[in-house]
Design a protein around this motif. Sequence first.
Motif, short mmCIF file in Angstrom:
data_model
loop_
_atom_site.label_atom_id
_atom_site.label_comp_id
_atom_site.label_asym_id
_atom_site.label_seq_id
_atom_site.Cartn_x
_atom_site.Cartn_y
_atom_site.Cartn_z
N UNK A 19 0.83 -1.21 0.00
CA UNK A 19 0.00 0.00 0.00
C UNK A 19 0.86 1.25 0.00
N UNK A 20 1.92 1.27 0.79
CA UNK A 20 2.79 2.44 0.84
C UNK A 20 3.54 2.61 -0.46
N UNK A 21 3.97 1.50 -1.05
CA UNK A 21 4.64 1.59 -2.36
C UNK A 21 3.67 2.08 -3.43
N UNK A 22 2.41 1.70 -3.31
CA UNK A 22 1.39 2.19 -4.25
C UNK A 22 1.19 3.69 -4.09
N UNK A 23 1.30 4.19 -2.85
CA UNK A 23 1.25 5.64 -2.62
C UNK A 23 2.42 6.32 -3.33
N UNK A 24 3.59 5.73 -3.23
CA UNK A 24 4.77 6.26 -3.92
C UNK A 24 4.54 6.31 -5.42
N UNK A 25 3.98 5.24 -5.94
CA UNK A 25 3.70 5.14 -7.37
C UNK A 25 2.75 6.25 -7.81
N UNK A 26 1.70 6.47 -7.03
CA UNK A 26 0.73 7.52 -7.36
C UNK A 26 1.38 8.90 -7.33
N UNK B 130 10.92 0.87 -10.94
CA UNK B 130 11.47 0.28 -9.72
C UNK B 130 10.39 0.01 -8.68
N UNK B 131 9.47 0.94 -8.53
CA UNK B 131 8.38 0.76 -7.56
C UNK B 131 7.48 -0.40 -7.96
#
Length: 134
Positions: free
Chosen positions: A76-83, A119-120
Motif C-alpha cells: 500500500x505504501x509503495x502504491x502511494x509512492x507510485x501515485x 522500480x516501484x
Amino acid sequence: MGKESIKSHEDLVVYQMAFSAAMKIFNLSKTFPVEERYSLTDQIRRSSRSVCANLAQRLKPHVAWRKRRYEAAFIAKLSDCEAEAAETQVWLKFAVKCQYLSVEQGRELYGIYNQVLSGLVNMINNPHRWVIGK
C-alpha cells in the motif's frame, strides 16, 4: 540489491533517483512565476518529495522497515509512492506546456520518474524480496 544488503531507504536506487529528481525540481521551480506559488510550484514540490517520504516511511531502519512483516501495508505504501510519482509526471507536463521548463528539462525529469515507477512496480510485484518472512 536484495533486502539483506538494504539497511536504509537511502540504499535503494529508486529512492536515490527520486530524491535527486525532487531536488532538481525544487531548484528549477524557483524560477516559476510568483502566481504559481500556491498551485503548480507547491504541487510539484509536494508530490516529488512525497515519493521519497513514503519510501522512507516504509523502509527506514528501526521504525517502518520493521513493518515489512505486513505485505499488504508494504504494498500500500509503495502504491502511494507510485501515485505520487505519476502525479509528479503530470505536473511536469504542465510546467513544460506553460513554458516554465524547457522540453529537454521536462523529458529528462519525466524519464527519471519512469525509472522510479519501474522500480516501484518491480517492488510491488515482488514483495517477497522485501517482506520479512513469518
